[in-house]
Design a protein around this motif. Structure first.
Motif, short mmCIF file in Angstrom:
data_model
loop_
_atom_site.label_atom_id
_atom_site.label_comp_id
_atom_site.label_asym_id
_atom_site.label_seq_id
_atom_site.Cartn_x
_atom_site.Cartn_y
_atom_site.Cartn_z
N UNK A 114 52.26 56.81 -17.02
CA UNK A 114 52.97 55.53 -16.84
C UNK A 114 54.39 55.61 -17.37
N UNK A 115 54.58 56.28 -18.52
CA UNK A 115 55.94 56.47 -19.04
C UNK A 115 56.80 57.21 -18.01
N UNK A 116 56.26 58.31 -17.48
CA UNK A 116 57.02 59.11 -16.52
C UNK A 116 57.34 58.35 -15.25
N UNK A 117 56.37 57.58 -14.76
CA UNK A 117 56.59 56.82 -13.53
C UNK A 117 57.66 55.75 -13.74
N UNK A 118 57.58 55.05 -14.88
CA UNK A 118 58.58 54.01 -15.16
C UNK A 118 59.97 54.62 -15.25
N UNK A 119 60.09 55.76 -15.93
CA UNK A 119 61.39 56.42 -16.05
C UNK A 119 61.91 56.83 -14.68
N UNK A 120 61.03 57.36 -13.84
CA UNK A 120 61.44 57.78 -12.49
C UNK A 120 61.94 56.60 -11.68
N UNK A 121 61.24 55.49 -11.75
CA UNK A 121 61.65 54.29 -11.01
C UNK A 121 62.96 53.73 -11.51
N UNK A 122 63.28 54.00 -12.78
CA UNK A 122 64.50 53.45 -13.38
C UNK A 122 65.64 54.46 -13.41
N UNK A 123 65.46 55.58 -12.71
CA UNK A 123 66.59 56.48 -12.51
C UNK A 123 66.52 57.84 -13.14
N UNK A 124 65.51 58.10 -13.98
CA UNK A 124 65.42 59.40 -14.63
C UNK A 124 64.31 60.25 -13.99
N UNK A 125 64.65 61.33 -13.28
CA UNK A 125 63.63 62.14 -12.61
C UNK A 125 63.06 63.26 -13.48
N UNK A 126 63.39 63.29 -14.76
CA UNK A 126 62.99 64.41 -15.61
C UNK A 126 61.49 64.66 -15.58
N UNK A 127 60.70 63.62 -15.80
CA UNK A 127 59.24 63.78 -15.80
C UNK A 127 58.73 64.18 -14.42
N UNK A 128 59.33 63.61 -13.39
CA UNK A 128 58.93 63.94 -12.02
C UNK A 128 59.17 65.41 -11.72
N UNK A 129 60.34 65.90 -12.11
CA UNK A 129 60.67 67.31 -11.86
C UNK A 129 59.80 68.25 -12.68
N UNK A 130 59.32 67.77 -13.82
CA UNK A 130 58.46 68.59 -14.67
C UNK A 130 56.98 68.50 -14.26
N UNK A 131 56.70 67.71 -13.22
CA UNK A 131 55.32 67.55 -12.76
C UNK A 131 54.45 66.73 -13.68
N UNK A 132 55.06 65.85 -14.47
CA UNK A 132 54.31 65.10 -15.47
C UNK A 132 53.92 63.70 -15.01
N UNK A 133 54.36 63.28 -13.80
CA UNK A 133 53.85 62.02 -13.26
C UNK A 133 52.59 62.38 -12.48
#
Length: 217
Positions: free
Chosen positions: A24-43
């Protein structure tokens, strides 16, 4: 046998609580402009991407064994590998920090209600699933409430600390953020002094009753 059954009852709720919290942290960050977790495969809903050997396995198991050995009733809790978030890449870093931090506890609250609905469904089906399922669903409510409450403590880097930093005025927020290197030492001190036994854990029982009431369980 009691140890095996207890571990089996708690294993799935703990694993889901921690996995969905971090995702949930990673998804919220991705939706708000930070793709770091998405790129790390953590969502991801794959627990293996989030498991921390100590926080996800050793600590919850240790609490369960301690409860069995002493008759105590400490709620099992733990943590996963923190999802990487670059707050500087959020569209509105200070404001969006609130939503990223709150996403984890919100996921736990949603899961607690989900387990409550399952108990309600089991009741409607005349106890289908038996005592084992009821025990697991009850554990699901307790572990998610424990994880939510623990993370909402206003101690950085816990989620509550991030929320406080987001809400405090700029200069005060940055001063408060300087506590982060000492946050886990503060938390360990609170656990050691059993402060949470009197301040935090007593909230679980009334919140559990409220969830069961609202879900018709």
């Amino acid at each position: 046998m009691d140890i095996v059954l207890t571990i089996v009852v708690w294993a799935l709720p703990v694993l889901l609580a921690i996995t969905l919290h971090e995702a949930a942290h990673g998804y919220a960050a991705f939706r708000l402009g930070d793709p770091t977790a998405h790129l790390a495969g953590r969502i991801s809903l794959n627990p293996l991407r989030h498991v921390d050997p100590v926080g996800t396995l050793a600590v919850p198991l240790g609490i369960v064994l301690l409860n069995l050995a002493t008759g105590a009733s400490f709620p099992p809790f733990g943590w996963a590998k923190a999802v990487p978030v670059n707050f500087g890449r959020l569209r509105h870093p200070k404001r969006d920090m609130f939503w990223v931090a709150a996403a984890g506890p919100a996921a736990n609250l949603a899961q607690a209600f989900g387990w409550g609905l399952m108990i309600g469904l089991q009741t409607a089906l005349d106890g289908y699933g038996g005592d084992y399922f009821f025990a697991m669903a009850t554990a699901g409510i307790v572990v998610n409430l424990a994880l939510m409450l623990l993370n909402l403590l206003p101690i950085p880097p816990l989620n509550g600390g991030r929320i406080a930093i987001s809400l405090l005025p700029g200069p005060l927020a940055w001063k408060f953020a300087r506590l982060e290197p000492y946050g886990f030492m503060i938390l360990i001190g609170l656990l050691y002094l059993r402060v949470l036994d009197y301040v935090l854990w007593p909230l679980i029982a009334p919140l559990k009753r409220l969830i069961l009431l609202l879900t018709g369980s």
